[in-house]
Design a protein around this motif. Sequence first.
Motif, PDB file in Angstrom:
ATOM      1  N   ARG A 197       0.826  -1.224   0.115  1.00 30.90           N
ATOM      2  CA  ARG A 197       0.002  -0.097   0.202  1.00 30.90           C
ATOM      3  C   ARG A 197       0.913   1.171  -0.032  1.00 30.90           C
ATOM      4  O   ARG A 197       2.009   1.109   0.384  1.00 30.90           O
ATOM      5  CB  ARG A 197      -0.855   0.107   1.252  1.00 30.90           C
ATOM      6  N   ILE A 198       0.320   2.462  -0.708  1.00 27.04           N
ATOM      7  CA  ILE A 198       0.951   3.611  -0.607  1.00 27.04           C
ATOM      8  C   ILE A 198       0.331   4.674   0.173  1.00 27.04           C
ATOM      9  O   ILE A 198      -0.749   4.759   0.233  1.00 27.04           O
ATOM     10  CB  ILE A 198       1.330   4.077  -2.042  1.00 27.04           C
ATOM     11  N   GLY A 199       1.056   5.380   0.925  1.00 25.91           N
ATOM     12  CA  GLY A 199       0.438   6.452   1.817  1.00 25.91           C
ATOM     13  C   GLY A 199      -0.342   7.550   0.740  1.00 25.91           C
ATOM     14  O   GLY A 199       0.159   7.893  -0.378  1.00 25.91           O
ATOM     15  N   ASN A 200      -1.565   8.077   1.309  1.00 22.45           N
ATOM     16  CA  ASN A 200      -2.193   9.239   0.811  1.00 22.45           C
ATOM     17  C   ASN A 200      -1.712  10.515   1.098  1.00 22.45           C
ATOM     18  O   ASN A 200      -2.246  11.183   1.933  1.00 22.45           O
ATOM     19  CB  ASN A 200      -3.523   9.034   0.999  1.00 22.45           C
ATOM     20  N   ASN A 243       9.862   9.742  -0.410  1.00 25.12           N
ATOM     21  CA  ASN A 243       9.045   8.795  -1.108  1.00 25.12           C
ATOM     22  C   ASN A 243       7.702   8.503  -0.803  1.00 25.12           C
ATOM     23  O   ASN A 243       7.057   7.317  -0.608  1.00 25.12           O
ATOM     24  CB  ASN A 243       9.915   7.455  -0.577  1.00 25.12           C
ATOM     25  N   GLY A 244       6.829   9.415  -1.086  1.00 24.21           N
ATOM     26  CA  GLY A 244       5.601   9.588  -0.967  1.00 24.21           C
ATOM     27  C   GLY A 244       4.888   9.472   0.684  1.00 24.21           C
ATOM     28  O   GLY A 244       3.648   9.367   0.686  1.00 24.21           O
ATOM     29  N   LEU A 245       5.640   9.591   1.600  1.00 29.10           N
ATOM     30  CA  LEU A 245       5.330   9.216   2.958  1.00 29.10           C
ATOM     31  C   LEU A 245       5.865  10.441   3.681  1.00 29.10           C
ATOM     32  O   LEU A 245       7.057  11.188   3.517  1.00 29.10           O
ATOM     33  CB  LEU A 245       6.009   8.096   3.520  1.00 29.10           C
ATOM     34  N   ILE A 246       5.123  11.016   4.553  1.00 30.00           N
ATOM     35  CA  ILE A 246       5.157  12.246   5.567  1.00 30.00           C
ATOM     36  C   ILE A 246       6.384  11.824   6.726  1.00 30.00           C
ATOM     37  O   ILE A 246       6.411  10.848   7.488  1.00 30.00           O
ATOM     38  CB  ILE A 246       4.023  12.738   6.088  1.00 30.00           C
ATOM     39  N   VAL A 247       7.297  12.723   6.772  1.00 29.74           N
ATOM     40  CA  VAL A 247       8.497  12.435   7.812  1.00 29.74           C
ATOM     41  C   VAL A 247       8.074  12.756   9.029  1.00 29.74           C
ATOM     42  O   VAL A 247       7.677  14.243   8.955  1.00 29.74           O
ATOM     43  CB  VAL A 247       9.863  13.063   7.221  1.00 29.74           C
ATOM     44  N   VAL A 248       8.254  11.907  10.034  1.00 29.48           N
ATOM     45  CA  VAL A 248       7.847  12.662  11.460  1.00 29.48           C
ATOM     46  C   VAL A 248       8.983  12.054  12.329  1.00 29.48           C
ATOM     47  O   VAL A 248       9.897  11.489  12.014  1.00 29.48           O
ATOM     48  CB  VAL A 248       6.371  11.947  12.102  1.00 29.48           C
ATOM     49  N   ASN A 249       9.062  12.601  13.485  1.00 27.83           N
ATOM     50  CA  ASN A 249       9.929  12.620  14.625  1.00 27.83           C
ATOM     51  C   ASN A 249       9.447  11.354  15.363  1.00 27.83           C
ATOM     52  O   ASN A 249       8.221  10.850  15.203  1.00 27.83           O
ATOM     53  CB  ASN A 249      10.384  13.791  15.306  1.00 27.83           C
ATOM     54  N   GLU A 250       9.674  10.955  16.799  1.00 28.22           N
ATOM     55  CA  GLU A 250       9.305  10.173  17.625  1.00 28.22           C
ATOM     56  C   GLU A 250       8.194  10.284  18.251  1.00 28.22           C
ATOM     57  O   GLU A 250       7.502   9.441  18.652  1.00 28.22           O
ATOM     58  CB  GLU A 250      10.386   9.757  18.565  1.00 28.22           C
ATOM     59  N   ALA A 289       1.538  13.873  11.903  1.00 28.91           N
ATOM     60  CA  ALA A 289       0.972  12.855  10.975  1.00 28.91           C
ATOM     61  C   ALA A 289       1.118  11.578  11.686  1.00 28.91           C
ATOM     62  O   ALA A 289       2.182  11.060  12.273  1.00 28.91           O
ATOM     63  CB  ALA A 289       1.894  12.895   9.900  1.00 28.91           C
ATOM     64  N   ILE A 290       0.177  10.477  11.478  1.00 27.34           N
ATOM     65  CA  ILE A 290       0.135   9.410  11.974  1.00 27.34           C
ATOM     66  C   ILE A 290      -0.245   8.205  10.919  1.00 27.34           C
ATOM     67  O   ILE A 290      -1.099   8.808   9.865  1.00 27.34           O
ATOM     68  CB  ILE A 290      -0.702   9.027  13.129  1.00 27.34           C
ATOM     69  N   GLY A 291      -0.169   6.883  11.266  1.00 27.17           N
ATOM     70  CA  GLY A 291      -0.655   5.892  10.355  1.00 27.17           C
ATOM     71  C   GLY A 291       0.013   5.513   8.967  1.00 27.17           C
ATOM     72  O   GLY A 291       1.133   5.973   9.102  1.00 27.17           O
ATOM     73  N   ASP A 292      -0.783   4.997   8.234  1.00 29.76           N
ATOM     74  CA  ASP A 292      -0.095   4.693   6.780  1.00 29.76           C
ATOM     75  C   ASP A 292       0.621   5.754   6.079  1.00 29.76           C
ATOM     76  O   ASP A 292       1.645   5.422   5.376  1.00 29.76           O
ATOM     77  CB  ASP A 292      -1.234   3.948   6.141  1.00 29.76           C
ATOM     78  N   VAL A 293       0.058   6.963   6.294  1.00 28.10           N
ATOM     79  CA  VAL A 293       0.652   7.955   5.433  1.00 28.10           C
ATOM     80  C   VAL A 293       2.032   8.297   5.934  1.00 28.10           C
ATOM     81  O   VAL A 293       2.852   9.001   5.227  1.00 28.10           O
ATOM     82  CB  VAL A 293      -0.360   9.171   5.606  1.00 28.10           C
TER      83      VAL A 293
END
Length: 473
Positions: free
Chosen positions: A280-283, A298-305, A316-320
């Motif tokens: 699956r790819i993040g929305n 690469n189509g995904l949101i970058v977050v920290n810990e 941002a959380i989850g598959d995205v």
Amino acid sequence: MAMTCDVAILGGGTGGYVAAIRAAQLGKDVVIIEQDKLGGTCLHRGCIPSKSLLRSAEVFAEMKESESFGIEADGVRLSFPKVQKRKENIVEKLHKGVQYLMHKNKIRVVHGQGRVIGPSIFSPRSGAVAVELADGEMETVVPAHLIIATGSKPRNLPGFEPDGKYIMTSDHALMMEELPASIVIVGGGVIGVEWASMLNDFGVEVTLIEASAQLLPAEDEEIGKEMNRLLSKRGIKVLTGAELLTETYEVKDNQVQLMVKHGGEEHRLISDKLLISVGRIGNADNIGLENTDVRVENGLIVVNEFMQTTEPHIYAIGDVIGGLQLAHAATHEGVTAVNHLAGEAPMKYRKEWTPRCVYTRPEAASVGITEKEALKRGYEIKTGKFPFSANGKALVYGMNEGFVKIITDQATNDILGVHMIGPHVTELIGEAALAQVLDATPWEVGSMIHAHPTLSEILGEASLAIDGIATGI
């Protein structure tokens, strides 16, 4: 007129609505923006409907095998429309439950397609959300904090265009009105093996193709090999290390035809349907991130810990955001994000504490790292392994294949990973996950008194097997 709030959540899936509830518990004014139905992929196109179908398939298979229990049941028939109706009833009941939770926690729900906007007359910083409502009107939600929880969608395979008739994704497969006589499934990850197991139990001729050398490539090698053996034993044709020759694909005489290269030879596959299950790819597209300084890779949101993006007030959380892309991972991430934005000093999210489950027959489950990964990280390891064939409850159930494997650090005796394949292991993995959170040693798990006869005894025996003191074999 803009709608202001403390926390806005873009996406009302499992991670989104749990985050909303947690924020409401902390006294925050919360708005959820959802373009479809609350519950998202997990409730409507993933976990719940697929597990409902898997359960029906499992019951059907058990009824056909009832003679081994001394029960002669003639004329057992499958009514697939009733199977689908049961699935829909379960989904609708849970959907109503989510709606009730929103009402109970005084969470406002805005139904429409939302896009994050930059600084405007509504807010001096990015993070407000412009929502196109169903009637074409616009609404603007201006939060102090924004949580992006837009989920994911099935990944397409180059050369194939899903049409829902011959070429399907899991979304299409869940809506089938009748079962095909045969199907080729491309992708031997979690989704692929679950569909292979389910459709085989329903009586469909199944061929399962995986490019990697093993099924369930993200799992321990021994689990992948055992899954291959058990699915093959049931009559599923499994081709690992296979290359799909996409240019040979065609629909002819109402069947899908294509060539696969496997073992140095080319094989022609002909089936009624082709199911693409290659992840699956993040929305992250088309939600307005270009209007922010939120970093996307690469189509995904970058977050920290703590699930913060590169704009501190946007999470941002989850598959995205990628990672394990599991519903329970998303819920934990959502709670982590809310606790952090509320100043609650949350526990950091740890991927290696997150259980992974596969709902095939038999099931597979794991937590922590694989043996290969442990060796790659430089650990000197010890392993313990115990078979279900030596477990009394498994024999009573008539499901005595598979095993539990535990990997530990030889220097510290810390549990690095627990890997299971066998009956109801998606329930047993909870004890293993708790052991990791509590930093329990295998000796402590083995010393715990497990009731007899139970399947859970196997975890204690596998723990003791690490030091060669298992008593069950």
